[in-house]
Design a protein around this motif. Structure first.
Motif, mmCIF file in Angstrom:
data_model
loop_
_atom_site.group_PDB
_atom_site.id
_atom_site.type_symbol
_atom_site.label_atom_id
_atom_site.label_comp_id
_atom_site.label_asym_id
_atom_site.label_seq_id
_atom_site.Cartn_x
_atom_site.Cartn_y
_atom_site.Cartn_z
ATOM 1 N N LEU A 87 0.863 -1.175 0.000
ATOM 2 C CA LEU A 87 0.000 0.000 0.000
ATOM 3 C C LEU A 87 0.903 1.230 0.000
ATOM 4 C CD1 LEU A 87 -2.955 1.068 0.160
ATOM 5 C CD2 LEU A 87 -2.548 1.372 2.621
ATOM 6 N N GLN A 88 0.816 2.003 -1.081
ATOM 7 C CA GLN A 88 1.559 3.256 -1.159
ATOM 8 C C GLN A 88 0.628 4.389 -0.763
ATOM 9 O OE1 GLN A 88 3.702 4.015 -4.839
ATOM 10 N NE2 GLN A 88 3.511 6.218 -4.564
ATOM 11 N N VAL A 89 1.082 5.215 0.154
ATOM 12 C CA VAL A 89 0.300 6.348 0.621
ATOM 13 C C VAL A 89 1.059 7.621 0.287
ATOM 14 C CG1 VAL A 89 -0.916 7.382 2.557
ATOM 15 C CG2 VAL A 89 -0.521 4.906 2.518
ATOM 16 N N ASP A 90 0.453 8.488 -0.503
ATOM 17 C CA ASP A 90 1.073 9.751 -0.904
ATOM 18 C C ASP A 90 0.412 10.934 -0.207
ATOM 19 O OD1 ASP A 90 1.154 8.394 -4.227
ATOM 20 O OD2 ASP A 90 2.812 8.487 -2.777
ATOM 21 N N SER A 91 1.092 12.055 -0.226
ATOM 22 C CA SER A 91 0.558 13.298 0.359
ATOM 23 C C SER A 91 -0.006 13.044 1.752
ATOM 24 C CB SER A 91 -0.523 13.889 -0.547
ATOM 25 O OG SER A 91 -0.034 14.119 -1.846
ATOM 26 N N LEU A 92 0.810 12.450 2.600
ATOM 27 C CA LEU A 92 0.359 12.040 3.931
ATOM 28 C C LEU A 92 -0.207 13.205 4.724
ATOM 29 C CD1 LEU A 92 3.234 9.581 4.632
ATOM 30 C CD2 LEU A 92 0.814 9.016 4.986
ATOM 31 N N ARG A 93 -1.303 12.899 5.437
ATOM 32 C CA ARG A 93 -1.978 13.884 6.285
ATOM 33 C C ARG A 93 -2.129 13.302 7.685
ATOM 34 N NH1 ARG A 93 -7.242 14.094 2.271
ATOM 35 N NH2 ARG A 93 -6.203 14.985 0.422
ATOM 36 N N GLY A 94 -2.460 14.152 8.632
ATOM 37 C CA GLY A 94 -2.666 13.678 9.985
ATOM 38 C C GLY A 94 -3.721 12.591 10.070
ATOM 39 N N GLU A 95 -4.727 12.679 9.255
ATOM 40 C CA GLU A 95 -5.820 11.702 9.292
ATOM 41 C C GLU A 95 -5.377 10.325 8.812
ATOM 42 O OE1 GLU A 95 -7.585 14.379 6.593
ATOM 43 O OE2 GLU A 95 -8.176 12.798 5.186
ATOM 44 N N ASP A 96 -4.177 10.246 8.224
ATOM 45 C CA ASP A 96 -3.661 8.944 7.801
ATOM 46 C C ASP A 96 -2.982 8.209 8.962
ATOM 47 O OD1 ASP A 96 -2.683 10.541 4.753
ATOM 48 O OD2 ASP A 96 -4.435 9.252 5.062
ATOM 49 N N SER A 97 -2.811 8.873 10.088
ATOM 50 C CA SER A 97 -2.220 8.223 11.259
ATOM 51 C C SER A 97 -3.156 7.116 11.745
ATOM 52 C CB SER A 97 -2.005 9.239 12.380
ATOM 53 O OG SER A 97 -1.037 10.184 12.025
ATOM 54 N N ALA A 98 -2.649 5.903 11.739
ATOM 55 C CA ALA A 98 -3.506 4.755 12.069
ATOM 56 C C ALA A 98 -2.672 3.484 12.086
ATOM 57 C CB ALA A 98 -4.622 4.601 11.033
ATOM 58 N N VAL A 99 -3.278 2.445 12.650
ATOM 59 C CA VAL A 99 -2.754 1.094 12.442
ATOM 60 C C VAL A 99 -3.337 0.596 11.125
ATOM 61 C CG1 VAL A 99 -2.771 -1.288 13.274
ATOM 62 C CG2 VAL A 99 -2.513 0.609 14.898
ATOM 63 N N TYR A 100 -2.458 0.099 10.263
ATOM 64 C CA TYR A 100 -2.889 -0.430 8.976
ATOM 65 C C TYR A 100 -2.813 -1.958 9.025
ATOM 66 C CZ TYR A 100 -2.898 4.212 6.952
ATOM 67 O OH TYR A 100 -3.192 5.533 6.676
ATOM 68 N N TYR A 101 -3.960 -2.579 8.771
ATOM 69 C CA TYR A 101 -4.051 -4.029 8.774
ATOM 70 C C TYR A 101 -4.084 -4.566 7.343
ATOM 71 C CZ TYR A 101 -5.545 -3.844 13.705
ATOM 72 O OH TYR A 101 -5.623 -3.644 15.056
ATOM 73 N N CYS A 102 -3.326 -5.600 7.122
ATOM 74 C CA CYS A 102 -3.379 -6.383 5.893
ATOM 75 C C CYS A 102 -4.383 -7.508 6.141
ATOM 76 C CB CYS A 102 -1.987 -6.930 5.608
ATOM 77 S SG CYS A 102 -1.857 -8.222 4.362
ATOM 78 N N VAL A 103 -5.321 -7.695 5.211
ATOM 79 C CA VAL A 103 -6.429 -8.607 5.468
ATOM 80 C C VAL A 103 -6.701 -9.481 4.251
ATOM 81 C CG1 VAL A 103 -8.809 -8.759 6.252
ATOM 82 C CG2 VAL A 103 -7.446 -6.791 6.916
ATOM 83 N N ARG A 104 -6.973 -10.730 4.480
ATOM 84 C CA ARG A 104 -7.357 -11.633 3.400
ATOM 85 C C ARG A 104 -8.876 -11.666 3.280
ATOM 86 N NH1 ARG A 104 -6.298 -18.121 3.310
ATOM 87 N NH2 ARG A 104 -8.263 -18.092 4.511
ATOM 88 N N GLY A 105 -9.351 -11.541 2.060
ATOM 89 C CA GLY A 105 -10.773 -11.659 1.821
ATOM 90 C C GLY A 105 -11.165 -13.108 1.629
ATOM 91 N N GLY A 106 -12.222 -13.521 2.297
ATOM 92 C CA GLY A 106 -12.704 -14.879 2.132
ATOM 93 C C GLY A 106 -13.385 -15.049 0.784
ATOM 94 N N VAL A 107 -13.746 -16.265 0.479
ATOM 95 C CA VAL A 107 -14.379 -16.523 -0.801
ATOM 96 C C VAL A 107 -15.796 -15.973 -0.827
ATOM 97 C CG1 VAL A 107 -12.962 -18.536 -1.253
ATOM 98 C CG2 VAL A 107 -15.104 -18.811 -0.024
ATOM 99 N N ALA A 108 -16.212 -15.518 -1.997
ATOM 100 C CA ALA A 108 -17.599 -15.121 -2.242
ATOM 101 C C ALA A 108 -18.160 -14.188 -1.171
ATOM 102 C CB ALA A 108 -18.488 -16.360 -2.355
ATOM 103 N N SER A 109 -17.465 -13.130 -0.881
ATOM 104 C CA SER A 109 -17.929 -12.119 0.083
ATOM 105 C C SER A 109 -18.258 -12.710 1.445
ATOM 106 C CB SER A 109 -19.157 -11.382 -0.472
ATOM 107 O OG SER A 109 -18.843 -10.717 -1.663
ATOM 108 N N SER A 110 -17.494 -13.717 1.830
ATOM 109 C CA SER A 110 -17.725 -14.353 3.130
ATOM 110 C C SER A 110 -17.061 -13.589 4.261
ATOM 111 C CB SER A 110 -17.227 -15.796 3.114
ATOM 112 O OG SER A 110 -15.842 -15.836 2.865
ATOM 113 N N GLY A 111 -16.418 -12.498 3.960
ATOM 114 C CA GLY A 111 -15.831 -11.668 4.995
ATOM 115 C C GLY A 111 -14.321 -11.690 4.983
#
Lengths: 108, 119
Positions: free
Chosen positions: B81-105
């Protein structure tokens, strides 16, 4: 964009039933997912397809969805259920996933 | 065992850029949609972006369109994930997440990497 509305907090006594609502325009036509997040931990998926419990999730957790409100119900609440709970839907018109604002469950 | 390990977070200056990485293991990486979700301190979860298995399709939250770019390297089992023009509102924990099959979450989450934007 689509908005999901949750109360910031819900409090219940041990052994009672907690109900956490998730409001959205005609949310009943969507498939709702629920996540549990404990302090300092990543979220975990607990309910998908409105009411299907994930493997290993307590049978005390259940989900329902109709009209403009989806609900996560936790029966016989225990201290270990204290967590933040988030609802989520896929909003296809804008191809975006949407989370509710989250509800902090406090066990009194 | 499925593992997602994020890296690249830290203290960055407002206006700058950074790239977050997520190493995946324990599953066939190229078969799954992958997502980034962020969480500002004390705040709720916000989905920011997703990318399909072969990297040919991506979508973004309205709030970040034009500043964030999601990509993947299936040969290296890595999500970016490339984030450009960083702002204060971008301060956060960023989670990498796997999507389940067929919109299962979102069935697997990393532990997250913290980005703090200073002015």
């Amino acid at each position: 964009s689509y908005v999901l509305t949750q109360p910031p907090s819900v409090s219940v006594a041990p052994g009672e039933t907690a109900r956490i609502p998730c409001g959205g325009n005609n949310i009943g036509s969507n498939s709702v997912l629920w996540y549990q997040q404990k302090p300092g931990q990543a979220p975990i998926l607990v309910i998908n397809y409105n009411s299907d419990r994930r493997s290993g999730v307590s049978e005390r957790l259940s989900g329902s969805n109709s009209g403009n409100t989806a609900t996560l119900t936790i029966s016989r609440v225990e201290a270990g259920d204290e967590a933040d709970y988030y609802c989520q839907v896929w909003f296809s018109p804008s191809a975006q996933w949407v989370f509710g604002g989250g509800t902090k469950l406090t066990v009194l | 065992e499925v593992q997602l390990v994020e890296s690249g977070g830290g203290l960055v200056q407002s206006g700058g850029s950074l790239t977050l990485s997520c190493g995946a293991s324990g599953f066939t990486f190229s078969s799954f949609w992958m997502h980034w979700v962020r969480q500002a301190p004390g705040k709720g979860l916000v989905w920011v972006a997703r990318i399909n298995g072969d990297g040919s399709s991506s979508n973004y939250a309205d709030s970040v369109k034009g500043r964030l770019t999601i990509s993947r390297d299936n040969a290296d089992n890595t999500l970016y994930l490339q984030v450009d023009s960083l702002r204060g509102e971008d301060s956060a924990v960023y989670y990498c997440v796997r999507g389940g099959v067929a919109s299962s979450g979102f069935d697997k989450w990393g532990q997250g990497t913290l980005v703090t934007v200073s002015s």
